[in-house]
Design a protein around this motif. Structure first.
Motif, PDB file in Angstrom:
ATOM      1  N   TYR A  95      -0.329   2.321  -5.565  1.00 60.54           N
ATOM      2  CA  TYR A  95      -1.333   1.251  -5.437  1.00 60.54           C
ATOM      3  C   TYR A  95      -2.370   1.469  -6.541  1.00 60.54           C
ATOM      4  CZ  TYR A  95      -4.871  -1.767  -3.264  1.00 60.54           C
ATOM      5  OH  TYR A  95      -5.783  -2.757  -3.011  1.00 60.54           O
ATOM      6  N   TYR A 115      -5.324  -0.094  -7.522  1.00 60.54           N
ATOM      7  CA  TYR A 115      -6.767  -0.403  -7.503  1.00 60.54           C
ATOM      8  C   TYR A 115      -7.597   0.835  -7.181  1.00 60.54           C
ATOM      9  CZ  TYR A 115     -11.251  -2.562  -6.583  1.00 60.54           C
ATOM     10  OH  TYR A 115     -12.587  -2.890  -6.617  1.00 60.54           O
ATOM     11  N   PHE A 173      -1.791   4.648   7.807  1.00 57.04           N
ATOM     12  CA  PHE A 173      -2.353   3.345   8.138  1.00 57.04           C
ATOM     13  C   PHE A 173      -3.198   3.510   9.400  1.00 57.04           C
ATOM     14  CE2 PHE A 173       1.423   2.248   5.674  1.00 57.04           C
ATOM     15  CZ  PHE A 173       0.960   1.220   4.866  1.00 57.04           C
ATOM     16  N   PHE A 174      -4.396   2.943   9.406  1.00 51.19           N
ATOM     17  CA  PHE A 174      -5.189   2.954  10.630  1.00 51.19           C
ATOM     18  C   PHE A 174      -4.633   1.888  11.563  1.00 51.19           C
ATOM     19  CE2 PHE A 174      -8.511   1.961  13.603  1.00 51.19           C
ATOM     20  CZ  PHE A 174      -9.141   3.167  13.827  1.00 51.19           C
ATOM     21  N   SER A 212     -11.500   2.068  -6.471  1.00 52.36           N
ATOM     22  CA  SER A 212     -12.802   1.514  -6.093  1.00 52.36           C
ATOM     23  C   SER A 212     -13.913   1.941  -7.032  1.00 52.36           C
ATOM     24  CB  SER A 212     -13.148   1.966  -4.677  1.00 52.36           C
ATOM     25  OG  SER A 212     -12.149   1.525  -3.799  1.00 52.36           O
ATOM     26  N   VAL A 239      -9.143   7.250   6.244  1.00 53.06           N
ATOM     27  CA  VAL A 239      -7.756   6.927   6.584  1.00 53.06           C
ATOM     28  C   VAL A 239      -7.271   5.987   5.490  1.00 53.06           C
ATOM     29  CG1 VAL A 239      -6.183   6.017   8.324  1.00 53.06           C
ATOM     30  CG2 VAL A 239      -8.321   7.124   9.018  1.00 53.06           C
ATOM     31  N   PHE A 257     -21.766   1.374  -2.863  1.00 52.11           N
ATOM     32  CA  PHE A 257     -21.312   2.300  -1.818  1.00 52.11           C
ATOM     33  C   PHE A 257     -22.221   3.526  -1.699  1.00 52.11           C
ATOM     34  CE2 PHE A 257     -17.125   0.053  -2.423  1.00 52.11           C
ATOM     35  CZ  PHE A 257     -17.176  -0.590  -1.198  1.00 52.11           C
ATOM     36  N   ASN A 281      -9.902   4.591  -0.102  1.00 51.29           N
ATOM     37  CA  ASN A 281      -9.472   4.533  -1.494  1.00 51.29           C
ATOM     38  C   ASN A 281      -9.776   5.866  -2.196  1.00 51.29           C
ATOM     39  OD1 ASN A 281      -9.729   3.460  -4.530  1.00 51.29           O
ATOM     40  ND2 ASN A 281      -8.436   2.022  -3.392  1.00 51.29           N
ATOM     41  N   ALA A 319     -14.478  -1.273   4.076  1.00 48.31           N
ATOM     42  CA  ALA A 319     -14.888  -2.243   3.055  1.00 48.31           C
ATOM     43  C   ALA A 319     -13.630  -2.817   2.423  1.00 48.31           C
ATOM     44  CB  ALA A 319     -15.758  -1.581   1.994  1.00 48.31           C
ATOM     45  N   THR A 348     -11.033  -3.938   3.516  1.00 50.73           N
ATOM     46  CA  THR A 348      -9.840  -3.350   4.120  1.00 50.73           C
ATOM     47  C   THR A 348      -9.456  -4.063   5.409  1.00 50.73           C
ATOM     48  OG1 THR A 348     -10.247  -1.178   3.131  1.00 50.73           O
ATOM     49  CG2 THR A 348      -8.895  -1.221   5.111  1.00 50.73           C
ATOM     50  N   PHE A 401       0.841  -1.199   0.000  1.00 51.97           N
ATOM     51  CA  PHE A 401       0.000   0.000   0.000  1.00 51.97           C
ATOM     52  C   PHE A 401       0.873   1.245   0.000  1.00 51.97           C
ATOM     53  CE2 PHE A 401      -2.109  -3.386   2.516  1.00 51.97           C
ATOM     54  CZ  PHE A 401      -2.997  -3.775   1.530  1.00 51.97           C
ATOM     55  N   GLU A 427     -13.716   6.277   7.858  1.00 51.30           N
ATOM     56  CA  GLU A 427     -13.593   5.092   7.003  1.00 51.30           C
ATOM     57  C   GLU A 427     -12.136   4.660   6.876  1.00 51.30           C
ATOM     58  OE1 GLU A 427     -14.675   3.018   2.744  1.00 51.30           O
ATOM     59  OE2 GLU A 427     -14.901   5.179   2.862  1.00 51.30           O
ATOM     60  N   VAL A 474      -4.410   7.055  -4.603  1.00 51.83           N
ATOM     61  CA  VAL A 474      -5.879   7.010  -4.559  1.00 51.83           C
ATOM     62  C   VAL A 474      -6.417   8.019  -3.545  1.00 51.83           C
ATOM     63  CG1 VAL A 474      -6.179   4.686  -5.483  1.00 51.83           C
ATOM     64  CG2 VAL A 474      -5.846   4.974  -3.016  1.00 51.83           C
TER      65      VAL A 474
END
Ligand code: SAH
Ligand code: TMP
Ligand code: ZN
Length: 408
Positions: free
Chosen positions: A70, A72, A148-149, A74, A127, A84, A109, A170, A172, A66, A105, A133
Motif C-alpha cells: 500500500y 500512501y 484489520f480492525f 501519511s 491497528v 496530527f 499508517n 483518520a 480510515t 490494503f 488508532e 507502512v
C-alpha cells in the motif's frame, strides 16, 4: 466484487445517483516491467433512503487494497504532519488524563499521530493491515498490530490490554464497509467514559465543491452528521461532537461516546439542521451533483485537448488516489498528461492505475518546466505552490478542477 443490494449500515433501500464507470484500484500503481493484470470494478454511488448514508454500491475485497505494498504514506505532507501533531496534543491534554491511559488508532499508517504518544510514553496501539507502512511506524517506536480492525480484533485487544480511553481513526473509518463489526468492536473496547473520534471527507463539502475525486474504491462511505448520528444510535453509541476540518479538501471530525455518557455539544444539532438545508437526502440535489460531475469532467478533457492541439506541454502534480477517478472517468492518458510528479517513493517509476501515466519524482518537474500542470493534490495547494514557486516564475500555469475547471 460484491453488489450491495441494500444499505451496509441499516439494510435500508439504496438509491444510486452517480455512475463513474469502470475503475481500477486507486492506489494500485503499475510496475512498467511487470505483467500483472489490473483489477477493475464499477464505481457507483448510492444513498440510503432510510438512514441517509451515502456509500458505494460495490465493495472491493479489502486484501486487494490494503497490503504490504500500500503506497500512501501519511507523513508525506507537512500540513498533515502538523495536523496530527496538534491532534495528538489535544488528546493528551483533554482525554488521556486518567491513570495509565490507553489510545488505540485504526489505520495508523506510518505512525504520524501515534509516534507522539510513543514519545510521551503513553500506552498506545496502532491497528494497521498494510504491513509496509506499519513497519515504518514500528521503526519509529510505535506499537502496531498488523491486522484489520473489526469485532474480533477489538475483543483480542481488550483481553490483552484492557479498555481504551480514546479510539481514533483518520481517513480510515470511511474505508471500512463492514462498519457494523467495527462499531461493535469500538463499543466493547471503549472504556465507559471514553471517546471514539474519527475524521473523514465531509459529504456536504463534496456536494458543494463537486470534489468527486473523493469517490474511489477505498472511500466506501461519505459521512454527514445526519448519517453518523443515525448509525451511532444503532450501536448503542451517540454522536456527541462535530468539528469541521480544513484538511483533505474539507472533513468533519466526529466524536462518539457510549449513549448517555456525554452531553452532545450544540454543534451536533446545528450541523444536522444545516445538512437538511444542503439537501443531503434530496434526490434532486444528488442528481444535480451527478450532472455537475459530468460537466466538470467534460470541461477538463476539453481544456486538455485544446492545450494539446495548441502544442502545449502539460504535466500533472500529485499522483493522488483521488486522481484515479478523474483520469479514468475522463479517459485522460499520457497523450494529454505526459507524466505526474509525486514525492512518494513507492509511486515513482510506476504508472498510474488504469491510464498508465508515468509517475516521476518532484525533482524532475523543472526539467524543463511544462506550460501547464494539473494539480491533482489540490488539497495540498498551499504547500505545493510554496515549494514550486519556480514553475510560476517560469511562466507556467496551474490547472485546478475544484470547484470547477480553472487556470491560475
Ligand atoms: N490515518 C492515516 C492513514 C489513512 S489511509 C491518515 O489519515 O493519513 C487509510 C489507512 O487505513 C491505510 O493505511 C489502510 O491500510 C488502513 N485500513 C484499512 N482498513 C482498515 C481496518 N479495517 N482497520 C485498520 N486500518 C485499516
Ligand atoms: P493525499 O491528497 O491523499 O494526501 O495525497 C497527496 C499526494 O500528493 C501524495 O501522493 C503525495 C503527493 N505530494 C507531493 O508530491 N508533493 C507535496 O508537496 C505534497 C504535499 C504531496
Ligand atoms: Zn441505511
Amino acid at each position: 466484487m460484491d453488489q450491495q443490494a441494500s444499505c451496509r449500515v441499516c439494510r435500508g433501500r439504496l438509491r444510486e445517483f452517480l455512475d463513474l464507470g469502470r475503475q481500477p484500484l486507486s492506489d494500485a500503481f503499475v510496475d512498467p516491467s511487470g505483467s500483472g493484470e489490473e483489477f477493475f470494478y464499477d464505481l457507483v454511488v448510492a444513498a440510503c433512503t432510510d438512514c441517509t448514508m451515502v456509500q458505494l454500491a460495490n465493495e472491493v475485497p479489502r486484501e486487494r487494497m490494503f497490503h504490504e505494498d500500500y503506497p500512501y504514506v501519511s507523513s508525506g505532507s507537512a500540513t498533515m504532519r502538523e495536523h496530527f501533531g496538534r491532534t495528538a496534543e489535544q488528546f493528551v491534554q483533554r482525554e488521556l488524563v486518567g491513570p495509565d491511559p490507553f489510545i488505540v488508532e485504526l489505520g495508523c499508517n506510518d505512525g504520524v499521530l501515534l509516534r507522539h504518544a510513543a514519545d510521551a510514553g503513553i500506552r498506545h496501539l496502532g491497528v494497521e493491515p498494510s504491513r509496509g507502512v506499519a513497519r515504518v511506524a514500528q521503526a519509529s517506536g510505535v506499537d502496531v498490530r498488523v491486522d484489520f480492525f473489526e469485532l474480533r480484533t477489538a475483543q483480542e485487544i481488550e483481553q490483552e490490554r484492557g479498555k481504551a480511553d480514546v479510539i481514533f481513526a483518520a481517513n480510515t473509518l470511511c474505508h471500512i464497509p463492514y462498519i457494523d463489526s467495527v462499531l461493535e468492536g469500538v463499543r466493547s473496547l471503549l472504556r465507559g467514559g471514553g471517546v471514539f473520534v474519527f475524521e473523514d471527507p465531509y459529504f456536504v463539502d463534496i456536494l458543494e465543491q463537486t470534489s468527486y475525486d473523493q469517490i474511489y474504491d477505498e472511500h466506501f462511505y461519505f459521512f454527514t452528521a445526519t448519517s453518523v448520528d443515525n448509525m451511532a444510535r444503532r450501536f448503542g453509541l451517540a454522536l456527541v461532537d462535530v468539528e469541521r476540518l480544513p484538511v483533505h479538501g474539507g472533513e468533519v471530525r466526529y466524536s462518539l461516546a457510549h449513549a448517555g455518557t456525554r452531553e452532545p455539544t450544540p454543534a451536533v444539532a446545528a450541523m444536522i439542521a444545516e445538512e437538511r438545508g444542503a439537501g443531503i437526502a434530496d434526490i434532486g440535489r444528488l442528481e444535480r451533483f451527478a450532472e455537475a460531475v459530468r460537466t466538470n469532467s467534460t470541461n477538463l478533457v476539453g481544456l486538455l485537448r485544446e492545450l494539446d492541439a495548441a502544442g502545449k506541454r502539460v504535466l500533472g502534480y500529485g499522483a493522488t488516489a483521488k486522481s484515479a477517478t478523474v483520469l479514468n472517468f475522463a479517459g485522460v492518458d499520457s497523450g494529454l498528461i505526459e507524466a505526474i510528479h509525486d514525492s512518494t517513493p513507492a509511486k515513482q517509476g510506476r504508472l498510474t492505475p488504469g491510464m498508465h501515466i508515468p509517475v516521476r519524482p518532484p525533482e524532475a518537474f523543472p526539467d524543463p518546466y511544462p506550460d501547464y500542470a494539473v494539480l491533482f493534490a489540490w488539497n495540498h495547494a498551499a504547500e505545493i505552490f510554496g515549494k514550486e514557486q519556480g514553475f510560476r516564475e517560469s511562466g507556467g500555469q496551474w490547472i485546478l478542477y475544484v470547484p470547477d475547471v480553472h487556470v491560475v
